[in-house]
Enzyme design. Structure first.
Site, PDB file in Angstrom:
ATOM      1  N   GLY A 191       0.809  -1.212   0.000  1.00  9.47           N
ATOM      2  CA  GLY A 191       0.000   0.000   0.000  1.00  9.47           C
ATOM      3  C   GLY A 191       0.843   1.261   0.000  1.00  9.47           C
ATOM      4  N   LEU A 246       0.554   3.669  -2.122  1.00  9.92           N
ATOM      5  CA  LEU A 246       1.021   3.538  -3.503  1.00  9.92           C
ATOM      6  C   LEU A 246       1.647   4.825  -4.039  1.00  9.92           C
ATOM      7  CD1 LEU A 246      -2.009   1.536  -4.996  1.00  9.92           C
ATOM      8  CD2 LEU A 246       0.045   0.669  -3.864  1.00  9.92           C
ATOM      9  N   GLU A 282       4.193   6.329  -7.680  1.00  9.26           N
ATOM     10  CA  GLU A 282       4.335   6.128  -9.133  1.00  9.26           C
ATOM     11  C   GLU A 282       5.020   4.809  -9.491  1.00  9.26           C
ATOM     12  OE1 GLU A 282       3.170   7.764 -11.765  1.00  9.26           O
ATOM     13  OE2 GLU A 282       2.185   9.259 -10.510  1.00  9.26           O
ATOM     14  N   GLY A 283       5.883   4.341  -8.594  1.00  4.67           N
ATOM     15  CA  GLY A 283       6.545   3.052  -8.854  1.00  4.67           C
ATOM     16  C   GLY A 283       5.516   1.934  -8.930  1.00  4.67           C
ATOM     17  N   HIS A 284       4.601   1.895  -7.925  1.00  3.37           N
ATOM     18  CA  HIS A 284       3.538   0.880  -7.948  1.00  3.37           C
ATOM     19  C   HIS A 284       2.661   1.079  -9.188  1.00  3.37           C
ATOM     20  CE1 HIS A 284       4.158   1.352  -3.439  1.00  3.37           C
ATOM     21  NE2 HIS A 284       4.392   0.061  -3.622  1.00  3.37           N
ATOM     22  N   GLN A 321       7.328  -9.981   7.620  1.00  2.00           N
ATOM     23  CA  GLN A 321       8.590  -9.587   6.989  1.00  2.00           C
ATOM     24  C   GLN A 321       9.284  -8.442   7.731  1.00  2.00           C
ATOM     25  OE1 GLN A 321       6.407  -8.543   3.221  1.00  2.00           O
ATOM     26  NE2 GLN A 321       7.957  -6.958   3.060  1.00  2.00           N
ATOM     27  N   GLY A 336       9.018  -4.499  -8.483  1.00  2.00           N
ATOM     28  CA  GLY A 336       9.999  -3.462  -8.823  1.00  2.00           C
ATOM     29  C   GLY A 336      11.414  -3.920  -8.505  1.00  2.00           C
ATOM     30  N   ASP A 352      13.841  -3.382  -5.151  1.00  2.00           N
ATOM     31  CA  ASP A 352      14.032  -4.499  -4.221  1.00  2.00           C
ATOM     32  C   ASP A 352      14.583  -5.682  -5.024  1.00  2.00           C
ATOM     33  OD1 ASP A 352      12.785  -3.312  -1.789  1.00  2.00           O
ATOM     34  OD2 ASP A 352      11.096  -3.148  -3.166  1.00  2.00           O
ATOM     35  N   SER A 379       7.856   3.903  -0.424  1.00  2.00           N
ATOM     36  CA  SER A 379       6.872   4.385   0.556  1.00  2.00           C
ATOM     37  C   SER A 379       7.597   4.952   1.775  1.00  2.00           C
ATOM     38  CB  SER A 379       5.943   3.250   0.981  1.00  2.00           C
ATOM     39  OG  SER A 379       5.336   2.702  -0.173  1.00  2.00           O
TER      40      SER A 379
END
Ligand code: PAF
Length: 281
Positions: free
Chosen positions: A31, A33, A35-37, A61, A147, A150, A186
């Site tokens: 969440g 969100l 521009e990458g998402h 995680q 993406g 990561d 984020s």
């Protein structure tokens, strides 16, 4: 757009799509969100008939002293952005829906999860692989989009898909950056204006490394040395790691010969940021 908070609701939506022979693309997110998402959603929409986005801040995680509680959340904004992109389903379970009492089965992360971020975040990739495998089982996507900021996460997920013979394709997507070069994350929301400016040292350091490679330098020590020097010049930054690893097993390279991931993790004040590039020769 359907919004499903339970596994049963989400399964019902995707089963009806599958019964019509539709190809499903999944964009797993936590969440908040950006521009990458949205670029992942665009890619999924271009390649699939229906797009599902999961919005779930996955507790397994996060380490005990990490930012699970304060991780930024804004579901109202996320759902507006998804609706505007024509997303077909948002799956937004509560932690107890994904991990009901008695949940006890986890994915054991492969060796490539132990270096880089795995060193300071033990258990992180076990949590990522477990939740993503659960999302894959619940939503049964044909394609899933991640993406490359990561990058280690992507390589671990790709290995899980191969090793467990999962019936889908994981798609690596380029890092999206602000015009300053700062990789979107984020967690950038944690940065003050001063820290955001300081965070540009990550881009500067990676750019420096890339120009050395372009100029013909191949010695890992020299390339990583330039990164370390650039980060050291920024008073608000503290380097966690700067490493060069080949993109198969993520083992260290001393000399750049094969495809190599150059990855860094830097603390800017209290905020841990990561960035990287892949050198292909
Ligand atoms: O990259 C992320 O946002 C998360 O690690 C993921 C893949 C959604 C799993 O929680």
């Amino acid at each position: 757009m359907e919004i499903a908070a339970t596994v049963a609701q989400a399964k019902a939506v995707v089963r009806s799509w599958r019964s019509h022979g539709l190809k499903l693309g999944l964009v797993p997110t936590m969440g908040y969100l950006h521009e990458g998402h949205l670029s992942l959603i665009d890619r999924a929409a271009a390649e699939c008939d229906r797009v599902a986005v999961s919005v779930f801040v996955n507790p397994t995680q996060f380490g005990p002293n990490e930012d699970f509680e304060r991780y930024p959340r804004d579901f109202a904004k996320d759902s507006k952005l998804c609706a505007a992109k024509g997303v077909g389903l948002i799956f937004c379970p509560e932690p107890a829906e994904m991990y009901p009492p008695g949940h006890a089965t986890y994915v054991e992360a492969p060796a490539l999860a132990t270096g880089l971020c795995g060193r300071s975040r033990p258990g992180h990739f076990r949590g990522v692989l477990t939740v993503v495998l659960k999302l894959f089982m619940i939503l049964e996507p044909d394609m899933a989009y991640f993406g490359l900021k990561d990058a280690q996460q992507f390589f671990c997920l790709k290995k899980m898909v191969e090793d467990l013979n999962l019936n889908l394709t994981v798609v690596p997507c380029p890092t999206v950056r602000e015009s300053s070069g700062l990789a979107l994350s984020s967690r950038n929301a944690y940065l003050s204006a001063e820290e955001k400016n300081a965070a540009l040292c990550l881009t500067k350091a990676l750019n420096k490394a890339e120009s050395l490679l372009k100029a013909g330098e191949r010695r890992g020590e020299v390339i990583l040395g330039a990164i370390k020097e650039t980060i050291a010049q920024e008073p608000l930054a503290s380097l966690e790691y700067a490493e060069a690893v080949e993109t198969g097993q993520l083992t260290e390279v001393k000399e750049f010969v094969t495809e190599t991931l150059v990855a860094i993790a830097v603390h800017i004040g209290q905020t841990r940021l990561i960035d990287n590039f892949i050198w292909r020769g």
